[in-house]
Design an enzyme around this catalytic site. Structure first.
Site, mmCIF file in Angstrom:
data_model
loop_
_atom_site.group_PDB
_atom_site.id
_atom_site.type_symbol
_atom_site.label_atom_id
_atom_site.label_comp_id
_atom_site.label_asym_id
_atom_site.label_seq_id
_atom_site.Cartn_x
_atom_site.Cartn_y
_atom_site.Cartn_z
ATOM 1 N N GLU A 1 41.818 48.896 48.631
ATOM 2 C CA GLU A 1 42.675 47.785 47.907
ATOM 3 C C GLU A 1 44.063 48.415 47.777
ATOM 4 O O GLU A 1 44.571 48.441 46.298
ATOM 5 C CB GLU A 1 41.890 47.675 46.511
ATOM 6 N N ASP B 1 30.706 44.103 45.075
ATOM 7 C CA ASP B 1 31.535 44.701 43.859
ATOM 8 C C ASP B 1 30.930 43.945 42.455
ATOM 9 O O ASP B 1 31.354 42.998 42.024
ATOM 10 C CB ASP B 1 32.911 43.913 44.079
ATOM 11 N N GLU C 1 33.343 42.243 33.926
ATOM 12 C CA GLU C 1 34.240 41.699 34.665
ATOM 13 C C GLU C 1 33.712 40.243 35.397
ATOM 14 O O GLU C 1 34.355 39.311 35.388
ATOM 15 C CB GLU C 1 34.533 42.617 35.814
HETATM 16 C C1 BDP Z 1 37.009 45.487 41.176
HETATM 17 C C2 BDP Z 1 38.018 45.322 40.490
HETATM 18 C C3 BDP Z 1 39.220 45.895 40.308
HETATM 19 C C4 BDP Z 1 38.922 47.317 40.498
HETATM 20 C C5 BDP Z 1 38.014 47.665 41.636
HETATM 21 C C6 BDP Z 1 37.325 49.134 41.896
HETATM 22 O O1 BDP Z 1 38.151 43.748 40.324
HETATM 23 O O2 BDP Z 1 40.241 45.676 39.208
HETATM 24 O O3 BDP Z 1 40.156 48.283 40.920
HETATM 25 O O4 BDP Z 1 36.897 46.921 41.515
HETATM 26 O O5 BDP Z 1 36.403 49.408 41.480
HETATM 27 O O6 BDP Z 1 35.966 45.065 40.885
HETATM 28 O O7 BDP Z 1 38.153 50.073 42.322
#
Ligand code: BDP
Length: 717
Positions: free
Chosen positions: A309, A383, A411
């Site tokens: 990401e 996720d 979340e």
């Molecule tokens: C996702 C989230 C994000 C996190 C990412 C992570 O949306 O904000 O940075 O995981 O775990 O669930 O790095």
């Protein structure tokens, strides 16, 4: 004579009422007066003669806890005695400190409990009996004291019963996703509790209450900062601030970790590269790490998100994850520090199913990581979805330390407005059979090191804590913090038992209250799955903030759109991960892959996760898939209404402020559940072209309206 005005009387009434209201700040450490006379007759004498074998900062913390507890439970301070035998009733100390009064057998039994274990029970000496709380280390004693206080609050204490316990996991850790500007990524309970501006000068008492809460449930490690890391946390200025927190937490047995931004050598020291094999980069991290240890001698280590990401990582320099992790691990090793490297790694440039990317990266590296590295793997491969099949990396690598990452902050599970007790979901994951490395292996046994001999064990949870007065936004979200600590201590604990404990500590021991709240909690996760993502649907939330439904979300990178995951078309719905599809099932043990490859054999809760299935596919109960989807969404809403009714029936039993807080939020939850059901069913109907079953509440509203909803103020982004 002064005559109070009506307004003054009203004001006074409000003030005095509110001073009785429970705002949730005390969490599960709200020591209520003991009303049971039998219990009181056991506890009162003990707190009337407390003797500590020796002194240290952890015993100081215990003393503070006993003071608080005793004043609240018995309306008087404990009495501490200076002489071991005279007027003493409660003995507190380590095995070594009590060696003269413990039998050899008892000493051996306690020794076997390890650093964090404890024993409590009655000892006889010179014809007198003493109640003792003993550990191998002061922190074990602290855990024993909390366990004892917990048993008093839940009215299960019996001095004639011996009890011992020790954790099955070494690192029981909270991961804060807190930014240095005090916003919290995916935080739904206000701002970060770390007040960087006022640190190091001002020590907010909240830090101590935070440490108490964690220690009381066995949490012994915290990473303070977001995994999307800011390199500034590694500057000397910030180290001075972090040192203060570490000093506060130390007596409570809690170690501090920080997130390390892989590009920090470039950002902080102006190096041209962050290549993990570059000598200057290696020297940078060594120096940085040594400096941290000069402030915090028991610093836990680093937590790293790399090449995921948009975060920097070793791939930029043609290096792999092991090369990146090992370089940092070597800087930490001389100080006994631990390097936690996340397996949440995927890239939109990689065409391969996102579900498979972490295995593709990490399986070939198994055995190549240093001994002080732990690979932290999310519970599932996508996720933190409302329900997610276990991550195939569990069991696929077994020559490397692995640890669990759960998400406590909700979340994808209703954020701060929904009551969803997460322990059943974690229990489901922990108990999943993975058949590797041994035929009996479950996720829990693997995490405990069975079959691999792994010594460095870890369960981490992404924190749901913020500056809200009640810490977690929703009162019931406290139960998730509590349950996380308990399950990390002992992954075999049942979510029902943990719910029981938390309810007693939070609402008292009235059996009717217990049963009703337990019903609400234990049905809440399944309800959320039903009204959000039944039958294995996943990642169909609103774009970016993940608040509410968004099965129509398109545009931008494919793996961040909803159709990537649900693949709804005129024929059916679901993600084909069989050999005909992405092949992700092949990453599981053959036993799992075989059972789940057949849409008629796979547990239905995972059906659409692994299969693209026709709308008329027959479910086990005879309904078609389309009907089944509709019934699940409908059932989810009904369950929330049931939760509301049950809660309403408790009005006379619950503190008014707490009652109303939960009542209001349940109303919001009902609306949100209806919204999920309506939006998803109306949307999927555009593909299925089939009518809704007549006996469900017919989805109302206009799909275009649901699609048009925007939430610019949604928290946590
Ligand atoms: C996702 C989230 C994000 C996190 C990412 C992570 O949306 O904000 O940075 O995981 O775990 O669930 O790095």
């Amino acid at each position: 004579m002064y005559k109070p005005s009506l307004l003054a009387v009203l004001l006074w009434t409000c003030i005095s009422l509110s001073s009785f209201a429970n705002d949730g700040y005390k969490l599960w450490l709200d020591y209520q007066p003991i009303s049971d006379s039998q219990l009181k007759s056991q506890v009162e004498p003990l707190l009337g003669g407390v003797y500590f074998f020796g002194e240290n900062p952890t015993y100081e913390a215990i003393r503070k806890e006993l003071n608080l507890a005793s004043k609240s439970m018995l309306a008087k301070a404990p009495v501490y005695t200076k002489e071991r035998l005279q007027n003493t009733k409660l003995w507190i100390g380590t095995r070594e400190q009590l060696s003269q009064v413990l039998s050899l057998d008892q000493q051996a039994q306690i020794k076997a409990l390890g650093n964090d274990g404890y024993w409590r029970g009655t000892l006889e000496l010179d014809g007198k009996s003493f109640y003792a709380i003993v550990g191998n280390q002061p922190v074990g004693v602290l855990y024993g004291v909390y366990n004892w206080l917990n048993s008093i609050q839940s009215n299960t204490f019996d001095s004639s019963t011996e009890l011992s316990d020790s954790p099955k996991i070494k690192l029981r850790m909270l991961n804060h996703w807190d930014n240095l500007d005090r916003t919290v990524e995916r935080g739904y309970a206000g701002f970060s509790i770390w007040d960087w501006h006022k640190l190091p000068g001002y020590v907010d008492p909240r830090y101590i209450d935070y440490a108490r809460a964690n220690a009381s449930i066995g949490i012994n490690a915290v990473s303070l900062t977001n995994v999307n890391a800011n390199a500034l946390i590694l500057t000397t200025d910030f180290m001075k601030k972090v040192k203060v927190l570490a000093d506060v937490f130390r007596p409570y047995g809690i170690k501090v970790f920080l997130t390390a931004r892989f590009s920090a050598p470039i950002q902080l020291d102006g190096l041209k590269t962050a290549d993990p094999l570059d000598p200057e980069v290696i020297a940078f991290w060594k120096k940085k790490t040594d400096e941290i240890y000069s402030f915090i001698p028991d610093f836990g280590g680093f937590l790293v998100k790399a090449n995921s990401e948009g975060q920097p990582g070793p791939h930029e320099y043609g290096r792999n994850h092991a090369e990146g992790a090992n370089m940092l691990a070597e800087a930490l090793a001389p100080h006994n520090g631990v390097l936690i490297w996340r397996a949440f790694v995927y890239s939109h440039e990689d065409e391969v199913d996102r579900h498979m990317q972490a295995n593709n990266e990490f399986e070939p590296l198994d055995g190549k990581f240093q001994e002080n590295v732990i690979i932290q793997i999310k519970n599932g491969a996508i996720d933190f979805q409302p329900r997610e099949p276990v991550h195939p990396l569990y069991g696929a690598i077994n020559k490397t330390n692995v640890g669990m990452e759960f998400q406590i902050t909700q979340e994808y599970l209703g954020q701060a407005t929904q009551l969803v007790y997460l322990a059943p979901m974690w229990e489901e994951v922990l108990k999943t059979k993975i058949y590797r490395p041994t035929p009996e292996s479950t996720v829990a046994s693997l995490l405990e090191g069975e079959g691999t001999g792994q010594k460095l064990t870890l369960i981490a949870g992404v924190s749901n804590i913020g500056t809200d007065r009640n810490w977690t936004g929703h009162l019931f979200a406290q139960s998730n913090w509590y349950a996380f600590g308990r399950q990390a201590w002992d992954p075999s604990l049942e979510s029902k038992q943990i719910a029981d404990e938390w309810i007693k500590l939070t609402f008292g021991t009235n059996p009717e209250v217990l049963t009703k709240i337990e019903d609400i909690m234990l049905s809440s996760h399944e309800a959320a799955v039903d009204y959000m993502t039944p039958l294995g649907l996943h990642h169909i939330m609103g774009r970016s903030h993940h608040y509410g439904p968004g099965p129509w979300v398109m545009g931008g990178r494919a793996d961040w759109t909803a159709p990537y995951y649900h693949n709804a078309d005129s024929l059916g719905i679901g993600f084909d991960r069989t050999t005909e599809g992405s092949g992700a099932l092949g990453q599981y043990a053959p036993e799992v892959a075989k059972a789940w490859s057949d849409p008629n054999q796979i547990p239905e809760k995972y059906l659409l996760w692994f299969h693209h299935v026709p709308w008329d596919f027959k479910l086990k109960n005879g309904n078609t898939l389309w009907e089944g989807i509709a019934y699940h969404y409908d059932q989810g809403v009904k369950e929330v209404r049931k939760m509301q009714e049950t809660w309403a029936s408790l009005e006379s039993e619950i503190d008014p402020a707490e009652f109303d807080h939960v009542r209001q939020l349940l109303e919001v939850q009902e609306e949100e559940a209806e919204w999920w059901r309506n939006a998803c069913l109306l949307y999927f109907k555009t593909f299925s072209k089939r009518p809704f079953p007549a006996d469900i509440e017919q989805p109302e509203g206009d799909l275009e309206y649901y699609k048009s909803l925007q939430f610019p103020n949604a928290p946590g982004i």
